[in-house]
Write a protein that holds these residues in place. Structure first.
Motif, mmCIF file in Angstrom:
data_model
loop_
_atom_site.group_PDB
_atom_site.id
_atom_site.type_symbol
_atom_site.label_atom_id
_atom_site.label_comp_id
_atom_site.label_asym_id
_atom_site.label_seq_id
_atom_site.Cartn_x
_atom_site.Cartn_y
_atom_site.Cartn_z
ATOM 1 N N LYS A 1 10.409 2.310 -4.431
ATOM 2 C CA LYS A 1 10.575 1.481 -5.625
ATOM 3 C C LYS A 1 11.962 0.870 -5.720
ATOM 4 C CE LYS A 1 11.752 5.367 -8.693
ATOM 5 N NZ LYS A 1 11.309 6.130 -9.891
ATOM 6 N N SER B 1 1.242 8.637 6.532
ATOM 7 C CA SER B 1 0.302 7.771 7.234
ATOM 8 C C SER B 1 0.004 8.319 8.626
ATOM 9 C CB SER B 1 0.868 6.352 7.332
ATOM 10 O OG SER B 1 -0.041 5.484 7.976
ATOM 11 N N SER C 1 0.814 -1.214 0.000
ATOM 12 C CA SER C 1 0.000 0.000 0.000
ATOM 13 C C SER C 1 0.848 1.265 0.000
ATOM 14 C CB SER C 1 -0.910 0.005 1.232
ATOM 15 O OG SER C 1 -0.139 -0.083 2.414
ATOM 16 N N SER C 2 2.167 1.124 -0.068
ATOM 17 C CA SER C 2 3.041 2.292 -0.025
ATOM 18 C C SER C 2 3.129 2.964 -1.392
ATOM 19 C CB SER C 2 4.440 1.890 0.445
ATOM 20 O OG SER C 2 5.011 0.934 -0.437
ATOM 21 N N ASP C 3 3.521 4.230 -1.399
ATOM 22 C CA ASP C 3 3.750 4.984 -2.630
ATOM 23 C C ASP C 3 5.169 4.676 -3.106
ATOM 24 O OD1 ASP C 3 4.271 6.806 -4.622
ATOM 25 O OD2 ASP C 3 3.564 8.555 -3.515
ATOM 26 N N ALA D 1 7.572 7.814 -3.420
ATOM 27 C CA ALA D 1 7.949 8.483 -2.176
ATOM 28 C C ALA D 1 8.978 7.650 -1.420
ATOM 29 C CB ALA D 1 6.716 8.717 -1.315
ATOM 30 N N GLU E 1 8.792 9.331 4.045
ATOM 31 C CA GLU E 1 7.660 10.112 3.549
ATOM 32 C C GLU E 1 6.363 9.318 3.640
ATOM 33 O OE1 GLU E 1 9.952 13.001 0.301
ATOM 34 O OE2 GLU E 1 9.069 11.095 -0.333
ATOM 35 N N ASN E 2 6.419 8.039 3.305
ATOM 36 C CA ASN E 2 5.239 7.187 3.423
ATOM 37 C C ASN E 2 4.759 7.115 4.865
ATOM 38 O OD1 ASN E 2 4.217 5.397 0.978
ATOM 39 N ND2 ASN E 2 6.409 5.683 0.652
ATOM 40 N N GLN F 1 10.066 -3.926 1.317
ATOM 41 C CA GLN F 1 8.744 -3.337 1.091
ATOM 42 C C GLN F 1 7.720 -3.897 2.070
ATOM 43 O OE1 GLN F 1 7.268 -3.231 -2.917
ATOM 44 N NE2 GLN F 1 9.254 -2.648 -3.776
ATOM 45 N N ASP G 1 5.459 -2.028 4.806
ATOM 46 C CA ASP G 1 4.006 -2.175 4.862
ATOM 47 C C ASP G 1 3.536 -2.441 6.291
ATOM 48 O OD1 ASP G 1 3.643 -1.792 2.138
ATOM 49 O OD2 ASP G 1 3.837 -3.914 1.666
#
Length: 325
Positions: free
Chosen positions: A141, A108, A94-96, A99, A103-104, A148, A152
């Motif tokens: 990314k 949140s 669900s992360s960007d 970013a 930042e994520n 990742q 999450d």
């Protein structure tokens, strides 16, 4: 008596199946209760109803009937309170991805009402907790799959929830990343957080769950601790791998004549039997098969496993259920 962290009763959920087809019943009276501070594993193959259960408990979907409370709040009438009391880690990240990690996490935290300073401090704490401090300023990314998934989980913990939902958290991870995330989940449970974990990995359920609920066709068919469920199956499991699957009928008749042999299940060229003692059953099995000149590839014996538990309650092995799904 303490209020359960999660308390669901008789949940039913159906989905349209297409033109002129009967509705698909994803949940068929599912009932489950989770005490505070416990890791509950919902174990079942894909399509068993695990993710549908999580969607209902996290207010992302409504059951057709039945009741459910999370952290003491009704999932239909008190949705806002439920959402503030829970963390949710879906199957897909669900992360960007553009970013950075920090930042994520700050975003949140801000969504949950934290000040920028408090959200930043919480983000720094979580990056450190999940060994991501060195990567906090990098775009998501560029993270590995395991990194990742750690992020999450961190996103689900920003607001310090009472209950954390992890929906198939290790799917697609390599063995090393999976083991790493298992360690993180174990740490969470040790801190007193209530966790509902859905999984189709037998080893994962055995390793992480304090309590286990086996789900099949939208129902809970067995509940208990992993060790307790395995202990209910007395004796051992013997598996006979046949060279010719067409001989399974003959082999079944032969094995039933042996003392100490219980339930027999055939799946393809594999015949499984419950026996009182594997040490005495294996020589006897090999003897009768040799007398009848029935060739086999292998005969193995094992102590009861969660696969045996699943077989006991559903009539098929977990592998066959997964293939069918």
């Amino acid at each position: 008596m303490a209020t359960p962290a999660i308390d669901a009763a008789d949940l039913v959920k159906t989905y349209p199946a297409g033109r002129k087809k009967p509705p698909l019943r994803a949940l068929d009276g599912l009932t489950v209760s989770v005490p505070e501070g416990v890791v509950l594993g919902l174990l079942g193959p894909n399509g068993a109803g695990k993710s549908t259960t999580v969607k209902i408990l996290t207010t992302l979907s409504r059951a057709d009937s039945g009741t459910a409370k999370v952290a003491g709040y009704d999932v239909n009438r008190e949705q806002d309170r439920v959402r503030r009391a829970i963390g949710y880690v879906p199957q897909k990240s669900s992360s960007d991805p553009v970013a950075t990690g920090i930042e994520n996490l700050v975003l949140s935290g801000r969504i949950y009402g934290l000040s920028r300073a408090a959200a930043t401090q919480r983000a720094i704490e979580l990056l450190k907790r999940f060994d991501l401090s060195d990567f906090g300023d990098r775009p998501v990314k560029t993270y590995s799959g395991g990194m990742q998934r750690k992020l999450d989980v961190a996103l689900g913990l920003v607001h310090r929830p009472k209950v954390l939902f992890l929906d198939e958290p290790t799917t697609g991870l390599d063995p090393e990343a999976r083991a790493d995330l298992w360690n993180e989940i174990t740490r969470l449970s040790g801190a007193g957080l209530t966790v509902l974990l859905t999984t189709h990995y037998l080893e994962e359920a055995d390793r992480l769950a304090d309590q286990l609920a086996i789900v099949d066709h939208g129902k809970v068919v067995a509940e208990g601790t992993p060790d307790g469920l395995k202990a209910e199956l007395r004796g051992d499991s013997v598996a006979v791998e046949l060279v010719d699957p067409d001989t399974d009928g003959t082999v079944r008749v032969l094995l039933r004549q042996l003392p100490g042999v219980g339930e027999i299940v055939v799946e393809g060229n594999i015949l499984r039997a419950r026996v009182d003692s594997g040490a005495t059953a294996v020589p006897a099995v090999l003897g009768v098969l040799e007398d009848k000149a029935i060739p086999v590839t292998a005969v193995t014996v094992s102590r009861p496993s969660l696969d045996d538990v699943y077989l006991q309650y559903t009539g098929r092995s977990f592998k066959v259920a997964e293939e069918a799904a």
